[in-house]
Write an enzyme that holds these catalytic residues in place. Structure first.
Site, PDB file in Angstrom:
ATOM      1  N   ASP A   1     -10.427   6.826   3.331  1.00 52.87           N
ATOM      2  CA  ASP A   1      -9.284   5.941   3.553  1.00 52.87           C
ATOM      3  C   ASP A   1      -8.486   6.463   4.756  1.00 52.87           C
ATOM      4  OD1 ASP A   1      -6.997   4.486   3.487  1.00 52.87           O
ATOM      5  OD2 ASP A   1      -6.450   4.972   1.415  1.00 52.87           O
TER       6      ASP A   1
ATOM      7  N   THR B   1      -7.832  -7.536  -3.681  1.00 54.44           N
ATOM      8  CA  THR B   1      -7.972  -6.544  -4.759  1.00 54.44           C
ATOM      9  C   THR B   1      -6.805  -5.576  -4.770  1.00 54.44           C
ATOM     10  OG1 THR B   1      -9.206  -5.023  -3.360  1.00 54.44           O
ATOM     11  CG2 THR B   1     -10.484  -6.642  -4.590  1.00 54.44           C
ATOM     12  N   ARG B   2      -6.244  -5.308  -3.616  1.00 54.33           N
ATOM     13  CA  ARG B   2      -5.168  -4.355  -3.435  1.00 54.33           C
ATOM     14  C   ARG B   2      -5.516  -2.988  -4.038  1.00 54.33           C
ATOM     15  NH1 ARG B   2      -0.128  -5.687  -5.288  1.00 54.33           N
ATOM     16  NH2 ARG B   2      -0.898  -7.168  -6.802  1.00 54.33           N
ATOM     17  N   MET B   3      -6.773  -2.606  -3.850  1.00 50.95           N
ATOM     18  CA  MET B   3      -7.225  -1.280  -4.276  1.00 50.95           C
ATOM     19  C   MET B   3      -8.216  -0.791  -3.238  1.00 50.95           C
ATOM     20  SD  MET B   3      -8.038  -1.538  -8.331  1.00 50.95           S
ATOM     21  CE  MET B   3      -9.447  -2.586  -8.084  1.00 50.95           C
TER      22      MET B   3
ATOM     23  N   ASP C   1       8.556  -7.261   6.910  1.00 48.16           N
ATOM     24  CA  ASP C   1       7.643  -6.351   6.240  1.00 48.16           C
ATOM     25  C   ASP C   1       8.411  -5.085   5.922  1.00 48.16           C
ATOM     26  OD1 ASP C   1       5.159  -6.788   5.438  1.00 48.16           O
ATOM     27  OD2 ASP C   1       4.214  -6.493   7.391  1.00 48.16           O
TER      28      ASP C   1
ATOM     29  N   ASP D   1      -1.527 -11.332   7.681  1.00 44.74           N
ATOM     30  CA  ASP D   1      -0.250 -11.996   7.938  1.00 44.74           C
ATOM     31  C   ASP D   1      -0.441 -13.331   8.653  1.00 44.74           C
ATOM     32  OD1 ASP D   1       1.365 -10.016   6.871  1.00 44.74           O
ATOM     33  OD2 ASP D   1       1.414  -8.878   8.741  1.00 44.74           O
TER      34      ASP D   1
END
Lengths: 685, 580
Positions: free
Chosen positions: A350, A385-387, A313, A526
């Site tokens: 966040d 979505t990676r947002m 990673d 993962d």
């Protein structure tokens, strides 16, 4: 925690190991090791011959038979001792772990939502799925995931690390281990393992070696050693008829005695490796533990030595954990304040370090204060979505990787301004991470997140390359960013914009090509890739799912640990190979000691082979047997510590080890047997 | 001059290996060759009439079963032909049926490519038996060896498949495209040089000067044995068979008439085993691997050839002590062939599992005799039998890779195939079985009483007492237990006990090795290919070749050092010390 400096021969350990060496004389234990079982049977046989000699019908003098038989017993005991020492070192650690496994009272919640009503039960009564409240000062009763709250936890019982760690619900730091203690605040833990199955239990059983199964390579080596033992058994047994013929044909001397045949056999069969084989395996696991890595199977440790692709990673491994926002770049027609305001708004809920750094940057640059945003408005980051973002006041704010945001914006009929694209590429080329912020279908601009490559990582990768291991960086970044960091850190390859599916696919592709893949991971996303990888090291700080999927857990949660795991795996094989070679090379000298001694009366010419000039036939045979026994003891430290691994090409390592253990193994016994003969020779005339 | 011949021999051998090796690779891959125009119609005809479908893929078990069934049937045919030869045609000398024990021994011997001969050819076997029984086996036993090694190579090369191709096709193609053309050619050369090839009955010659036999009766004429020998001699050498048409084998002027035939015969002994290394490199698409194996074989060969030649050249010091001068050890050698050609032949014929002789190994000096004996005991892997030598050496390579892999800290792999417990189990069997057979059979013969209960079977058959007698027995069972077939000479083995024990040993040594080799082939075929990287141990380097040689020597050394010390070891020390 660095490697603990425990002396190899701790006093209490040695005492226990000596007791265990006698306990291991049980034939049921002996039979598991074919080579040592032959020695065991030989010892019994010579003991019987000694008794026979005492009665008066012996084939040789009772003293000689007694001495041989005593040293054969020592050979068996020394091998037992080696194994017991290796086990003892593991057990000492297991005991420390057991101390942590107290049966503590647990506050079992009657309902997950209500933290005020609980009943106090014993930890051993908890089942998977139960929710327990753990407050400041309480021990965590079992393995599980934090479902609510945040607390500092003292995990030193498991990791040896005294600094407390933070455990909180959600994210990748939610997993807690039974036996650790909450220092401040409170958390609600959902128990994930039934009693007896928890992490600590598995750890104890691994280090105790109770469940130890032979690893594939160990099995293969055992077959080879057994085959050699059979060959030697035949070579020695057939000497009896040959000797009978020689005596009859020459008319002098007497046939070779069974005692001498047994002595010859024990000297020839690979007792050095046979006696130390299991100790090597156990010690390998124990060495890993000392590096704070717990392997759930010996197979995985061995496989680690063969790894040829390493997936790492980026974050936390190659770069210093957290990326920091350093600049806002507004899109054309958007003011810097507006951009910063929206960026901050989207990041308020966040909790990732990146998110927080955006809030901080906005505050510092544009004096924008944080506002209260209710959790239900928050759109969390997902691997698909990676947002992430918020839906608030009729605005849909999103921030994320450029391709994800582009898709989102274009999906609503918006466009991606070329200026922003240029900035994104520029940041990426510089090795930074661009985050694009959008409101609805409108791109507001991008944020520059800076990544800092860890010092010394480039040298590590160069070392791995020398070992023949390819390193691949896994990152959610776009290809440009990834390439820049890859170049800076010196990895061989990278997988950019990685989704769990892409990781899994990459691993499968490499495995199809016949390669062995290792990876480290901590997040739940993962887990599939960890399960697919041949060697999977989960971070102890990671989620329970990741730990279940991996076959090793790194207690220190240090992702570069994989490199040490690989070295330990290689050491394990090398130690076996070195001692096998040593063992076989030793046989030459033993033939020179015993053959002339056994036949010199019948064939005086064979005296020419007594190149060591050993005093009498009896002292020659006894010296060989004593050397054979002592060499096991002498090599115990090597077996426990492992052969030193130097990252070189295969050819260079082979050459080096052949010199040390092949040539060394040829010469050492000549010297050793001669010295022993000089020492005991005074008693023989 | 002698050394120059040896160098010439080695150079010509290595020069011939490459073209023949590449040709054989094409044959075994089923590709067309320059002989296809003539031979492929015959090949198709054979398939059609025998019902073989050459493209049918076989698993290793089917392949092994086919090989064993075929050879067992062949053995039965050989046995029957010997037993009933008295009633069958082409028997001008009127020879009767062979005794059951000798027939069994010979059947096993020829079906296993050993060609140990307890009998004397011209006084035992009819022309029909020689051709139909022994000659046929000379071809098919060699072809079986090529087939098995081809299967192993395919196993190494294959990727995740169960098939190692078809035994019947391999057998047919090896015989038709490789063995038949080569031996046809060689037979013609032999005939041109004066080797006999005829169906005429034995000739009779009247002595110019009559002599007397042991009983004092006058002897006036001699029977000169004839027969279709040249064709038999060609395949005997090329197929590493070694069974002579005549009892004197290649010392007989009708089998080996001129220096040219002697040179070509020696060449033929090692030709196919050497060339198969090239075939191997070609088939695995890495020629260096083939050269590495060939280098290991050549090195080991030279390591035994040189001491053998030197020992024979220096002769026996015992003569000097009796006031006699000799410049070399001439005892038991054919004067027209000389010292070097005898020593070279002796090492070549034992390095390969050939076993034909042109001199008496029994009469070699202790060191000179030790060299052939150890070459046999190495497991017939220094060139070895046609096919069997290479598959034996590849098994040793697998063991070497395993030990070397451990030493570099990586699960061993050979040519990209991981070597694991199953391969090690099978490789151990391949190495263990011949060693066990030799030691066990030798010791059984030393404890088994003969008709006189105080004398063991071994002692009864010996021609010499003491350590040399021991060497004779050890050599005989080393030869049978490793499918070599060469005889030390001196030892009388044609009695029921040795015929039976040896017959069983030969059979076990051949087929109990073939099965684990095919099992390795099958297991390797199923595996993935691991790509090579810097962590992979290269298997074509001098270091690996050296280690391979060391492992071969160590295994045999550790097994046989005690026995060898009591035979040639004592003899050698005694010769140096001056006793006897």
């Amino acid at each position: 925690m660095s490697e603990q400096a425990q002396p190899l021969f701790d006093k209490s350990l040695v005492g226990r190991a000596i007791r265990d060496s006698f306990r291991k004389l049980d034939p049921r234990m002996q039979v598991r090791n074919p080579v040592m079982f032959v020695v065991f049977v030989g010892s019994i046989l010579t003991t019987a011959l000694w008794i026979q000699a005492l009665i008066g019908k012996g084939e040789a003098s009772p003293v000689f038979i007694l001495l041989i038989s005593l040293w054969l017993w020592f050979t068996v005991l020394f091998a037992n001792f080696a194994e017991a020492m290796a086990e003892g070192r593991g057990k000492a650690q297991a005991d420390a772990l057991k101390a942590a496994k107290k049966d503590v009272p647990a506050k079992k919640l009657t309902s997950k939502a209500d933290q005020s009503s609980y009943e106090t039960v014993s930890a051993s009564d908890l089942r998977r799925g139960d929710n327990v409240l753990v407050e400041s000062g309480d021990f965590i009763p079992g393995d599980g995931d934090v479902v609510e709250g945040v607390a500092t936890v003292d995990e030193s019982a498991i990791t040896g690390e005294s600094a407390p760690v933070i455990r909180e619900s959600g994210g990748d730091r939610s997993s807690v281990t039974g036996g650790t203690r909450v220092l401040s605040d409170w958390i609600v833990v959902q128990i994930s393992a039934n009693p007896g199955e928890c992490f600590l239990d598995r750890m104890i059983s691994m280090v105790e070696g109770a469940k130890r199964q032979k690893t594939p390579n160990e099995v293969a080596l055992n077959i080879l050693l057994a085959a050699m033992t059979i060959i030697f058994l035949l070579a020695c047994a057939t000497l009896l008829p040959f000797s009978l013929y020689a005596v009859a044909s020459e008319g002098k001397g007497s046939p070779i005695t069974v005692t001498v045949l047994v002595a010859l056999l024990v000297c020839l069969i690979p007792t050095t490796i046979g006696g130390l084989l299991s100790a090597i395996g156990i010690a390998g696991m124990e060495r890993l533990l000392r590096k704070n890595v717990i392997a759930t199977s010996g197979r995985a440790v061995e496989a680690a030595g063969d790894v040829d692709v390493l997936l790492l990673d980026k974050t936390g491994t190659i770069t210093l954990g957290n990326r920091q926002a350093v600049e806002f770049f507004p899109a054309p027609g958007v003011t810097a304040e507006e951009m910063a305001d929206r960026a901050q708004l989207s990041s308020l809920a966040d909790e990732t370090p990146e998110g927080r750094s955006i809030v901080v940057l906005a505050k510092e640059r544009y004096a924008l204060r944080g506002r209260e945003v209710k959790g239900e408005h928050f759109v969390p980051f997902t691997a698909q979505t990676r947002m992430s973002g918020v839906d608030i006041d009729g605005m849909s704010l999103r921030k994320g990787a450029q391709d994800a945001v582009r898709k989102w914006v274009e999906g609503q009929g918006g466009t991606f301004p070329a200026e922003v694209q240029a900035k994104v590429d520029e940041i990426g080329k510089a090795g930074g991470t661009p985050l694009v912020v959008a409101e609805g279908s409108k791109i507001l601009g991008c944020i520059y997140l800076k990544d800092i490559v860890k010092g010394g990582i480039k040298e590590r990768f160069a070392e791995l390359r020398k070992m023949g291991i390819k390193t691949i960086m896994i990152t959610g970044d776009n290809p440009l960013t990834a390439a820049a960091i890859a170049a800076e850190s010196g990895v061989d390859d990278f997988l950019a914009e990685a989704t769990p599916e892409a990781k899994l696919k990459l691993i499968r592709e490499y495995q199809q090509g016949g390669r062995l893949v290792a990876m480290t991971g901590d997040g739940t996303n993962d887990a599939p890739a960890l399960a697919q990888a041949d060697v999977a090291v989960a971070m102890n700080s990671g989620t329970q799912a990741a730990k279940e999927a991996g076959n090793m857990v790194d207690l220190e949660s240090n992702p570069t640990k994989l490199i040490e795991v690989v070295e330990t795996g290689k050491q394990l094989l090398m130690t076996r190979g070195a001692l096998t070679t040593f063992s076989i090379a030793n046989d030459v000298a033993k033939y020179f000691a015993i053959l002339p001694a056994a036949f010199v009366v019948t064939y005086p010419e064979l005296g020419a082979l007594n190149v060591m000039g050993l005093k009498t036939p009896e002292s020659a045979i006894l010296s060989a047997v004593i050397f054979n026994a002592l060499v096991i003891v002498a090599l115990i430290p090597l077996a426990l510590r492992g052969v030193k691994y130097i990252p070189l090409g295969a050819d260079a390592i082979l050459k080096r080890n052949l010199w040390i253990y092949g040539f060394g193994g040829l010469v050492v016994p000549f010297v050793g047997i001669k010295l022993i003969d000089l020492g005991i020779g005074v008693f023989f005339k | 001059m002698g050394w120059a011949q040896i160098v010439l021999y080695s150079v010509v051998l290595l020069l011939c290996a490459k073209p023949l090796g590449l040709y054989m690779a094409r044959v075994l891959e089923g590709q067309t060759t320059f002989l296809s125009r003539v031979l492929s119609p015959i090949e198709r005809l054979i398939y059609r009439h025998s019902g073989v479908k050459p493209e049918t893929e076989q698993s290793w078990k089917t392949y092994a079963l086919a090989a064993i069934l075929f050879n067992v049937l062949g053995m039965l045919v050989v046995y029957a032909l010997q037993r009933f030869q008295g009633e069958l045609p082409l028997n001008p000398a009127g020879l009767g049926g062979v005794s059951p024990d000798s027939a069994f021994n010979t059947a096993s011997s020829f079906a296993t490519n050993t060609n140990w001969q307890g009998y004397g050819g011209e006084s035992t076997m009819s022309y029909l038996t020689q051709m139909l029984a022994l000659g046929v086996q000379n071809f098919v036993s060699a072809a079986t060896g090529i087939a098995v090694v081809a299967a192993l190579i395919r196993g190494v090369r294959a990727r995740e498949t169960n098939s190692i191709d078809n035994f019947w096709a391999d057998l047919t193609r090896s015989t038709l495209y490789i063995l038949l053309p080569l031996s046809g050619l060689f037979s013609l050369v032999l005939v041109s040089q004066g080797a006999v090839q005829t169906f005429q009955p034995y000739a009779k010659a009247t002595f110019v000067q009559p002599t007397k036999d042991a009983d004092g009766k006058p002897v006036t004429e001699q029977v000169i044995a004839l027969g279709p020998a040249a064709s038999q001699v060609a395949i005997k050498q090329l197929g590493t068979n070694g069974g002579g048409f005549f009892n004197a084998n290649s010392a007989h002027p009708f089998e080996n008439p001129t220096p040219i035939t002697n040179f070509l015969s020696m060449l033929a002994i090692l030709l196919i085993p050497a060339a198969l290394c090239v075939t191997f490199g070609e088939m695995v698409k890495d020629r260096r691997q083939g050269w590495a194996i060939l280098a290991a074989m050549t090195f080991l060969f030279a390591a035994f050839l040189i001491p053998c030649v030197l020992a024979e050249q220096s002769g026996n010091p015992a003569f000097a002590r009796h006031g006699l001068t000799t410049n070399a050890n001439w005892e038991g050698k054919e004067a027209r062939l000389g010292i070097e050609n005898s020593a070279l032949w002796a090492t070549a014929t034992t390095a390969a599992s050939n076993g034909s002789v042109n001199s008496m190994h029994d009469s070699f000096t202790p060191i000179g005799g030790l060299a052939p004996m150890v070459l046999i005991q190495l497991g017939e892997v220094v060139f070895g039998g046609v096919g069997s030598g290479l598959y034996g050496m590849l098994v040793f390579a697998i063991v070497t890779v395993f030990v070397a892999g451990l030493m570099v800290g990586r699960t061993p792999e050979y040519l990209g195939k991981k070597i694991q417990a199953y391969e090690m189990k099978m490789a151990s069997l391949v190495i263990l079985i011949p060693c066990a057979l030799v030691l066990l059979c030798t010791s059984i013969s030393f404890v088994w009483p003969s008709a006189d209960p105080s004398v063991s079977q071994a002692v009864k058959g010996m021609a010499n007492p003491g350590p040399h007698g021991f060497s004779e027995v050890l050599y005989a069972y080393s030869s049978m237990g490793n499918n070599n077939g060469s005889a030390f000479g001196g030892f009388s083995a044609n009695v029921p006990f040795h015929n039976f024990l040896g017959g069983v040993a030969m059979w076990l040594s051949r087929f109990w090795l073939m099965v684990p080799v095919l099992a390795i082939a099958g297991s390797l075929a199923r595996k993935k290919v691991v790509p090579t990287g810097p962590g992979t141990l290269p298997t074509h380097t001098p270091l690996f070749v050296g280690m391979l040689c060391a492992i071969v020597l160590v295994v045999a050394g550790l097994t046989f050092i005690p026995a060898l010390a009591l035979g040639p070891g004592i003899e050698s020390l005694r010769m140096a010390g001056g006793a006897r």
